[in-house]
Design an enzyme around this catalytic site. Structure first.
Site, short mmCIF file in Angstrom:
data_model
loop_
_atom_site.label_atom_id
_atom_site.label_comp_id
_atom_site.label_asym_id
_atom_site.label_seq_id
_atom_site.Cartn_x
_atom_site.Cartn_y
_atom_site.Cartn_z
N ASP A 147 -12.72 10.62 11.91
CA ASP A 147 -13.36 11.93 11.83
C ASP A 147 -13.51 12.39 10.39
OD1 ASP A 147 -13.76 12.82 14.63
OD2 ASP A 147 -11.58 12.61 14.75
N GLY A 159 -5.52 17.83 19.34
CA GLY A 159 -4.51 18.50 20.15
C GLY A 159 -5.02 19.59 21.06
N ASP A 179 -14.29 12.02 23.79
CA ASP A 179 -13.41 12.35 22.68
C ASP A 179 -12.85 13.75 22.87
OD1 ASP A 179 -12.17 12.81 20.26
OD2 ASP A 179 -14.00 12.71 19.06
N GLY A 215 -8.74 15.40 24.24
CA GLY A 215 -7.88 15.59 25.39
C GLY A 215 -7.79 14.38 26.31
N GLY A 246 -6.27 10.76 20.38
CA GLY A 246 -5.53 11.02 19.15
C GLY A 246 -4.09 11.40 19.41
#
Length: 226
Positions: A43, A153, A178, A180, A200
């Site tokens: 990112d 998050g 992308d 959750g 992530g």
């Protein structure tokens, strides 16, 4: 053929290094690769298009040099065209942009493809898939953001399952998701038609390899009989 042209119907794990330990980035990527990761999600944020400020081409080049996995750059910036040459030089395999971030999307996608990279678009949660109606010939993949761009998050937005399903009706291109993505949400997205799972926080807050493997296997479980 670029990476996304090889995805087919398999489920791909793509850890987002936004949630990784930046002081040990190469080792973090090695750990998730041991869990079956096939792609690294990178990112780039500019503190203008989104509130956060992240990493850029110099870190991308260091990451590319430290792994054999392809690196997928997601530009969450106001002027994506200005970063494309440096990211190409850094060696990333693909670049995706937010359609709302550039006034000339065709030109932006052509710049990526002319450099020999896969080109993608990332759709923010409230952006309709119809925005891509005339962009399909210039795309190699689409990313459905299941959280708002800018931060890791965040909680999964359940309405994005239907958005993936709608996109699958519109295109055969690989669909990336992308935001959750966990062992609980991955099967929902795969059942709807997604195949590339960006994760992530769910990966980098624990045993990296085990968590990456768990998300991929949970997604694979939604494919049904071969």
């Amino acid at each position: 053929m670029g990476f996304f042209g090889s995805v087919g119907d398999r489920v791909v794990g793509a850890p987002s290094i936004l949630a990784a330990d930046f002081a040990n980035l190469a080792e973090e990527v090695r750990r998730v690769e041991a869990g079956g990761a096939e792609l690294v999600h990178f990112d780039v944020m500019d503190n203008h298009f989104v509130p956060n400020l992240s990493v850029g081409p110099a870190v991308a080049a260091a990451l590319v040099a430290s792994t054999d996995l392809p690196v997928d750059a997601h530009l969450q910036v106001m002027r994506p065209d200005s970063l494309i040459p440096a990211l190409v030089e850094a060696g990333v395999a693909s670049i995706q942009v937010q359609p709302e971030s550039t006034p000339h999307l065709h030109r932006t996608l052509e710049a990526i493809k002319n450099a020999g990279l896969d080109a993608g678009c990332a759709l923010s949660p409230t952006m309709s898939p119809s925005v891509l109606e005339y962009a399909w010939p210039y795309l190699d993949y689409v990313n459905v953001m299941s959280v708002s761009p800018g931060f890791g998050g965040q909680a999964f937005i359940p309405e994005m399952v239907g958005k993936v399903r709608r996109l699958r009706e519109m295109t055969d291109l690989p669909i990336q998701v992308d935001g959750g993505i966990t062992e609980e949400t991955a099967p929902l997205m795969v059942a709807a038609g997604a195949r590339v799972l960006v994760a992530g926080s769910a990966v980098f807050r624990g045993d990296r390899a085990a968590r990456m493997r768990g998300i991929v296997e949970a997604g694979e479980g939604a494919l049904g009989p071969a």
